[in-house]
Design an enzyme around this catalytic site. Structure first.
Site: not given
Lengths: 718, 718
Positions: A330, A418
């Site tokens: 991330d 996402y």
């Protein structure tokens, strides 16, 4: 142009469950359509104090006041203009995508020798950009307006920009097959919405350059629509349905205000601690130049030059088609700081918290402000700093106890993952206070872990780094409504959390870069081994005892540590040139608490990229090019630039400026309590003084006295 | 008569350092003799609110209100009179020593079927006594005044009484050799004092029956007197020498009062939780009949029938003469509850805490009250219960966060290990507020760990058991004043903490008895194994993933668990007869955090006695005779009655009323920061619902709202 690589560059897994929004919503909890959502009942359920009700800080005229202060808005504009006017890009500025502009920090020696009366050292920016399918990394001198290229990794791509992500969420809508698939579900667009945690198994592959849909995998077509009962987590949705009844108000109160001070915008001082704190687009939160005053000498001593979240690794344990690639990193893929949302006063942080903004850069190079991204507060939860009682037979009525008060610097990132998953949210209009539009919505609601990172400073010199996980599980659509439908020996890759909803097993790893400088930059890493010694049975009735043996790590390979409960060590970072009065080397130790280790095949592609989790501890010589454990570019990298590769060089680390890397891990087999939003799970590790002070440094701390504590009234009666 | 066993029954190690008290004290910090200690400066440094300033509870007319309520004072008197009038002892009541009288709890089924409208089940007492060199165990029916003998272990002795300990501290004074040894140190009695942590290596062996000194080992005669600088930890001693300056007042405030309620004296209700809480002489604190209300059904569900500290094991890692026997088992040897001292309001527990007393029994069978031994309070330290933010590109401004408030039941035991160590305290008179007499003082000050045990109940169904260690290290006198005096390869068994003071390496283990009843008594223990699966390379780019496999433990040997980071399991206690809506068995899991494992030779005598630490987890069928992991009698036991022995029978545990045992461990290599009093070190484990609820049970909990929080003023201005 690496179009074929780019073609597979990003998968968008549309895992949302399409449902009759109004129908299920109304059915679930609210008898009358006119009352759903908050506007009609704001008197009963007022919104908590929100970030937007805090005074907004104006950053337009910020000037850096410390060598480590982040780039100001003015400096970002300067860096941007240098980039756009550079001959490389000036021919086609619209093709230039800025992936990052951030402070290129001055050398450590420059920072440490700087004093407030000196001018700031020259300001430089560090930038990663993409231009016509190529990546570039630069150091930009803001005074001379010169641009120095830097080497880039052999594989991988820089972090996606927010604009990339937003734009690509719209791409599927222009694809007829995608629209047909929605239509085939028999649902009108205006009637449906994706609610959190409702996966449908619709995977869309998008070309990131053209934003065209390349491929649609619609395997979830036959998966029934999960029920939404009880999945709306908003306070408005709870209504009066709260059970058990709410607790009476409870609060940390400091009527004389907090005891910490913030100098400039970034330097925090508290209880002898003094450190620099800032937001960072990639790392989230950076602690720098942390030192503590020794209560004996009353002089400042260096502890930690730089500490931050270097990378995350979140592999999901499902090798099937739409899931095998879900192995998120991330920080390097999305920016851990970019995903940190404003903290909610009184709930994310208690009263008297100080909020700090982040100033980040959009893909066109323009700065924007992420407000209230970090909070700083003093914590007291009733714990005991130290205590001692005498037992009654001594005749001494000694009862000494001291409350444990700590200082917390916190951020919370809502990591949506996402780019891999797109969740389309269609909201009916008019009845919701939140902004309601037909919006392409990323998977924030489908798989959106909230990571809470606390750097907790204690009065006794200890620094605790605590990671909390909350938010929304990544779930998978399934045809099952009951466990008894599973086939014997069937591998479901997770837990059935609700009808048609599987929670897939996964791990979380967070790797911290810890540039400890214990009383100076040159330190050594010492493994203190506790091992069983057999005794001479004639000399003692004991057959065994534990003996501590110190091993100084000479090179990097000596310092690759896998923790073992039955082969325990302490891990010290010491300054071999400095000892206590009785001769112990001064040091800090890293103290693991609960953690998990990656068990994936080391040759598995995700594990090659996440190879920085192959050990729990590594130590490297400090190298400015080695800040990101998974490499500068992690997207689609092949793992050539990780901590595991760097340490293969086996460089000397004894009595050097060294960096310790610690990885905190979690295995997560989801359970129903994690659905739809999981209660926070947390773990931590400590950096703890070990023979750093001559004695307990908080022995003289005073107790709480009744006369000092606040006098409080209920708000209603005030 | 086992006089030869008794001869070695107790060692008293007089490890105190004799020093010129006034001299060193004055030299250290206070220029004028007349100002040392607190009386002269009480205005500047007022005492904190003390336990004695809390209203004292009168227990003389207490009546039990719940089947599990401890014996009342009246009931203790009854039990005592039954014992003393029994034909076995009535011939010579002065030879009868009462080692314990406590509630003999009714059967579980009786307790669970009892309701407040029913009369209490028959009250029985359980008692261990010694009479003329023999130990006895009885169950005493208080109504019928009948006494039923119970089997006693083949080896070992019951816990020492306080009176035994006190009396034996005086024994050495009547010994000429002991007095000569003090005199030979050239110190006049009236000039010296033992201050905490000043060992001298004077070991005295006392016959516990005659209280005569059998043997004196005076090997420490040549060890110099350690300096006392900075070792007085009392607030009065700190004076104005506090650095850094004290923090501003900080407090947990609840202007509307706490949200928990206490029914009778022992039943606590809070946020859906409902449990019975009491003090126990041996276990310290017992949680019983803990159930929680399910937010979906709003019905009570059973979770934990009984949880308590069953035993401690604290082996020191020095096999030499005066140290090899230091392998304490504090619950069975001294009574973990007997060593729990009154908690200090505002410092051991925050405002709004509820304090609970213990009623214990002296060796003559008379009851006495240990006031404020347990506190119950609500904790809020700024942590987050759950949160979720949407990222900005979704267009939804969702920022939901909930504060984490927990309920803590706490005790703190100051474990002096004082039967082994005697520290003589000679105080000068008149200048100290604490009681000043020439008193035989047990080693409370030389080796006196303070254990803090918290049972923390969370709103989400989780129970966290937290153990904190503070207090005074056990240290050893040594001739060294600097590490450079150590011989190469010399084994010092610890760390030089200060001149002539060695901190000896040791372990701490605390073993918990956890009688989980998940939705009923019949439960199973399931090991959920996470292991690497290699994939079919053709079907997926992934080479591996982690798969969870469930193994139900059939018998006790299936449930002996050693934790391994690289071979991870989850450990569930499930009710196989009850599932969630989608079919998962309801359960709780035990979640270890940081811990340590005993590495001693399993055949080492201390490890045979402490064999309950051979694994971190054990599961046994519930058996009323198996409550104490180290056996009923642990003194001088040979380990025939431990958890390790019980489980050798390998009894079935599937779908039975089972008890889970968890051992929390610490390795402790002392460091200078631990001296003279160590800042609290803590670890914990969790009992966590796993598919017990249908979904997150705190989804509906409200946020903190500004309007609900208190309005507080500084005390000075109020």
């Amino acid at each position: 142009m690496e179009l074929s690589a780019l073609t597979r560059f990003i998968f968008f897994a549309l895992c949302c469950l399409l449902l009759l929004f109004a129908f299920s919503w109304l059915q679930f909890q609210i008898p009358s359509e006119t009352t759903f959502f908050s506007t009609r009942r704001s008197k009963e359920n007022p919104r908590p104090l929100t970030a937007s009700s805090l005074p907004t800080q104006d950053h337009s005229s910020d000037n850096p006041q410390h060598p480590l202060d982040p780039l100001s808005i003015f400096e970002i504009h300067t860096a941007r203009s240098i980039l756009f006017s550079h001959p490389l890009f000036s021919s086609s500025p619209s093709s230039l995508a800025i992936h990052s502009i951030s402070l290129d920090e001055p050398d450590k020696s420059v920072v440490l020798s700087w004093s407030e009366s000196s001018p700031l050292p020259p300001r430089r920016a560090s930038s990663v950009v993409r231009f016509r399918g190529e990546s570039f990394s630069f150091s930009i001198d803001l005074s001379s307006r010169s641009l120095t290229p830097r080497p880039i990794p052999h594989s991988g791509f820089p972090a996606m920009t927010i604009e990339d992500m937003t734009a690509s969420t719209f791409a599927p809508f222009s694809d007829p097959a995608f629209n047909a698939s929605i239509h085939d579900r028999g649902v009108r667009t205006q009637d449906v919405a994706c609610l959190p945690s409702h996966p449908a198994g619709l995977t869309v592959l998008v070309d990131m350059d053209t934003k065209q849909v390349i491929e649609i995998s619609d395997e979830g077509r036959d998966i029934p629509i999960p029920k939404s009962d009880g999945t709306d987590y908003r306070f408005e949705a709870a209504g009066k349905n709260v059970f058990p009844k709410p607790l009476k108000p409870i609060s940390i109160e400091q009527p004389e205000g907090p005891s910490f001070e913030v100098l400039g915008r970034h330097r925090v001082r508290w209880a002898g601690w003094d450190f620099h704190l800032k937001a960072d687009a990639r790392a989230g939160l950076i602690i720098s130049a942390a030192g503590v005053v020794d209560p004996d000498t009353r002089k400042r001593r260096e502890v930690l030059y730089k500490g931050f979240t270097s990378e995350l690794f979140v592999p999901y344990m499902d090798p099937t088609d739409a899931w095998y690639f879900k192995t998120y990193m991330d920080a390097g893929e999305y920016g851990f700081g970019l995903q940190a949302m404003p903290l909610v006063p009184l709930n994310d942080c208690p009263r008297n918290a100080y909020y700090m903004d982040g100033v980040f850069v959009a893909s066109d190079g323009r700065p924007y402000v992420r407000s209230n991204m970090i909070c700083v507060y003093e914590s007291y939860g009733g714990d005991i700093g130290w205590r001692h009682s005498e037992c009654p037979i001594t005749g001494m009525e000694i009862r000494e106890a001291r409350p444990k008060v700590t200082l917390v610097a916190r951020m919370a990132a809502s990591v949506a993952n996402y780019d891999y998953i797109v969740d389309w949210e269609f909201q009916t209009d008019g009845l919701i206070r939140v902004k309601v539009t037909l919006v392409a919505r990323m998977a924030a609601s489908v798989a959106n872990y909230d990571y809470i990172v606390d750097w907790e400073f204690q009065t006794d010199g200890l620094i605790r780094v605590k990671v909390g996980l909350s938010g929304i599980l990544m779930v998978k659509g399934a045809s099952y409504t009951h466990v008894n439908q599973f086939q014997p020996k069937q591998d479901t890759f997770g837990t059935l959390l609700s009808e048609n909803v599987l929670g897939v097993i996964h791990d979380h790893y967070m790797t911290f870069h810890l540039d400890l400088d214990v009383d100076g930059a040159n330190n050594s890493f010492v493994k203190v081994h506790l091992s069983r010694q057999e005794t001479d049975h004639k000399a003692t009735p004991r057959r065994s005892y534990l003996k501590a043996t110190r091993h100084v790590a000479r090179t990097e390979k000596d310092a690759r540590i896998k923790l073992k409960l039955y082969d325990p060590y302490e891990f010290h970072v010491i300054n071999a040139d400095k000892t206590t009065r009785v001769g112990n080397p001064v040091g800090y130790k890293v103290v693991p608490a609960g953690t998990a280790a990656s068990l994936l095949d080391p040759a598995d592609p995700p594990q090659l990229r996440g190879a920085f989790t192959n050990n729990q501890i590594w130590v490297t010589p400090r190298n400015e090019g080695e800040e990101w454990a998974g490499g500068l570019f992690v997207y689609q990298s092949r793992g050539e630039d990780t901590l595991a590769v760097w340490t293969e060089r086996d460089r000397p680390i004894e009595n050097k400026d060294i960096v310790l890397w610690y990885t905190l891990g979690f295995h997560h087999i989801p359970c129903q309590e994690d659905f739809p939003i999981m209660p926070t799970v947390s773990s931590s590790f400590d950096l703890k003084p070990v023979n750093f002070f001559e004695r307990n440094p908080i022995l003289g701390s005073p107790p709480n006295l009744e006369r000092d504590l606040p006098v409080c009234a209920a708000a209603a009666s005030a």
